[in-house]
Design an enzyme around this catalytic site. Sequence first.
Site, PDB file in Angstrom:
ATOM      1  N   GLU A  44       0.834  -1.198   0.000  1.00 39.71           N
ATOM      2  CA  GLU A  44       0.000   0.000   0.000  1.00 39.71           C
ATOM      3  C   GLU A  44       0.877   1.260   0.000  1.00 39.71           C
ATOM      4  O   GLU A  44       1.842   1.354   0.761  1.00 39.71           O
ATOM      5  CB  GLU A  44      -0.886  -0.029   1.252  1.00 39.71           C
ATOM      6  CG  GLU A  44      -1.939   1.050   1.330  1.00 39.71           C
ATOM      7  CD  GLU A  44      -2.882   0.846   2.511  1.00 39.71           C
ATOM      8  OE1 GLU A  44      -3.911   1.540   2.570  1.00 39.71           O
ATOM      9  OE2 GLU A  44      -2.581  -0.006   3.379  1.00 39.71           O
ATOM     10  N   LYS A 116      -9.278   3.189  -2.750  1.00 35.68           N
ATOM     11  CA  LYS A 116      -9.687   2.400  -1.587  1.00 35.68           C
ATOM     12  C   LYS A 116     -11.099   2.783  -1.160  1.00 35.68           C
ATOM     13  O   LYS A 116     -11.431   3.968  -1.066  1.00 35.68           O
ATOM     14  CB  LYS A 116      -8.691   2.645  -0.442  1.00 35.68           C
ATOM     15  CG  LYS A 116      -8.769   1.683   0.731  1.00 35.68           C
ATOM     16  CD  LYS A 116      -7.624   1.952   1.691  1.00 35.68           C
ATOM     17  CE  LYS A 116      -7.603   0.976   2.857  1.00 35.68           C
ATOM     18  NZ  LYS A 116      -6.458   1.229   3.765  1.00 35.68           N
ATOM     19  N   CYS A 179      -5.802  -3.475   2.049  1.00 38.66           N
ATOM     20  CA  CYS A 179      -5.572  -3.548   3.491  1.00 38.66           C
ATOM     21  C   CYS A 179      -6.866  -3.653   4.289  1.00 38.66           C
ATOM     22  O   CYS A 179      -7.460  -4.709   4.412  1.00 38.66           O
ATOM     23  CB  CYS A 179      -4.737  -2.340   3.935  1.00 38.66           C
ATOM     24  SG  CYS A 179      -3.932  -2.592   5.549  1.00 38.66           S
ATOM     25  N   SER A 365      20.410  -1.640  33.979  1.00 32.96           N
ATOM     26  CA  SER A 365      20.302  -1.740  35.435  1.00 32.96           C
ATOM     27  C   SER A 365      20.455  -3.160  35.951  1.00 32.96           C
ATOM     28  O   SER A 365      20.593  -3.361  37.156  1.00 32.96           O
ATOM     29  CB  SER A 365      18.929  -1.209  35.880  1.00 32.96           C
ATOM     30  OG  SER A 365      17.898  -2.094  35.469  1.00 32.96           O
TER      31      SER A 365
END
Length: 707
Positions: A44, A116, A179, A365
């Site tokens: 896309e 789309k 999509c 840490s």
Amino acid sequence: MRALTLGACALNQWAMDFNGNHERIRASIVEAKSKGCRYRLGPELETCGYGCEDHFHESDTEAHAWEIIARLCAEPGLLRGSAMVADVGAPATMDGCRYNARVIIVDGKIALVRPKRSLADDGNYRESRWFTAWTRTNETATWRLPDSCRGLAYDGGDEVPFGDGAVVFDDCGLGCETCEELWTPDAPHVALALNGIEIIANGSGSHHQLRKLDARMSLIQSASGKGGGIYLYANQRGCDGGRLYYDGCACIAVNGNIVAQGKQFDVSDVEVVVATVDLDEVRSYRNCFQSMSVQAAKVTPISKVRVHQRLCVPDDVGRLERPKLSAPRDVEFHSPEEEIALGPACWLWDYLRRSGASGYFLPLSGGADSSSTAAIVGSMCQLVTKAAREGDEVVAMDIRRIAQLAPNASIPSANELAELIFTTVYLGTDNSSAETRARAKALAIDIGASHLSVAIDVVVTAVVTFFTMVTGKTPKFKVDGGSNPENLALQNIQARVRMVLSFLFAQLLPWVRGKSGFLLVLGSANVDEGLRGYMTKYDCSSADINPIGGISKGDLRSFLRWGSVNLGYPTLAEVEQAPPTAELEPIRDDYVQTDEEDMGMSYDELGVYGRLRKIYRLGPFSMFKRLYIVDWADRGLSASEVAEKVKKFFFFYSCNRHKMTTLTPSYHAENYSPDDNRFDQRQFLYNVRWPWQFRKIDEFVAKEKEG
């Protein structure tokens, strides 16, 4: 037999990188042709990159995208004169409306621009901010091509069909959905199948999220199985400039079976997944599905664009010259632990190679979160050195450039690369333990990182002494008789000093070592700490990027156990077994600071609160009822106890919401992320007492006690 070889791509595109995007699209076309493909599907918006966001409002973005298309069409032998069909993603404006579109190119000419129909507007996506959905179902209009593409229409003119249509060749039909449309109830693939279109292509920009791939692959199998057909899925892969990692996994399905699947995570820029299919299998599958035939006989016809060209292998091709059909295969999935090891690692590599930095810096840490971050960097080093040694020249060049090696230098091992580009520092105080100091050093050795262990008490003392000089007051820790504000202030100054020193070291260590560039500071706050606000503002919540900011504490602990074996870092097992602690308060014989005691809730509970708040959209009262009546009904907790837990969560969530406006840009992996403004759009100034909501909870509890 109508045999046809098809290719679906995973491309590592970069928003606004038009040169790079063009080269990767071109490379994918060349590779597809070399593998015998007659049709190539790309992701896309691949011409400009999916994540351009407000750059889509700039006319330049669309103009440059179409200049790429013009260059692809004009190059001799690439598309023109090759009978090759390329399906490319680009923005396109018609009648003042900008659309997210697919551009179907046949033999170097544009046959159809398909916009789309359904836009993604939830979670991470804001497509309707930049695009308009095409609402004229089954209709096409005439669109005049941009100046850069004049004369490139399939009929040789300047105008092409634009809209909701399909391209019909002499021997097959090709349709598109993009999509989000795959996920919608009235998906375009249904009408396409009922109209006899055999090939349905989805060019996507879908991001990685833990445990998400199963849903996507199920939809793809359903789309091709429910109505029959060939379903191609192409996707972006990589970090194109934001928090998301697009996880590739291009695939091809035939009548509900996956016949080709690409990698979900990889550091290569271009992958073309290829399959050879028989379109007659689609016809047979559909003809045996009588109820589908009844629906197909009365379906509304779609708009079809005729192209007088054949895609399938000609009938006169000899038996031995015909390509072998691709067989069904099982879908491959990674475990969540593997997803954590691979997704954020690939995202970190893209960020590093595209940022101009010369490495990463991590305050290590010895605890679970920073150790997870360190292990992910180690995984990154393993991935890229393996790819380079297997012949990926792009990765090899990037390694030499970032590590400042000679152009012809041999590729270092993963541990050698870590020493060159990854620095860890243990920033200890009087409140730090020998155990965490030892674990930090051991893990750095496991990974190969360049490690320093320093004491920062002199800096902390200087700041507190300055405060005392100005105010005449000396704050004390709670264990030494101090108040809660004093205790918090003394903890926070240690954390903030670590942040200041981290950026100082990150900026100057390359200079100290006689190298150029700078190091990017990595954050290591997990998604649950962000949700609860259990962090010092401008400490671990302030870094350049954070690869674990979207991952829960529970998933990280599982990853540590997995990584101790599968990444070859045994120290991770020791880290996982240790109780999480900030080590910001003095250690006493009868007191050791721990995270969960500090927070007043467990990490497991935080994960539950986060999912109910974000995914199930529950406020305080609804969350209380859900937990008391359903989720925690078997835990033996009274209504008052559940009420107290829920109130405590919402109090701390709301009073710390301001911290979420400063969260380091984090890899998105969990769908209850509290990331402000991008994923979780809520205010940051609350009435932290929630008087109306908490009163409703209290009334419910009172009735329970009476009953």
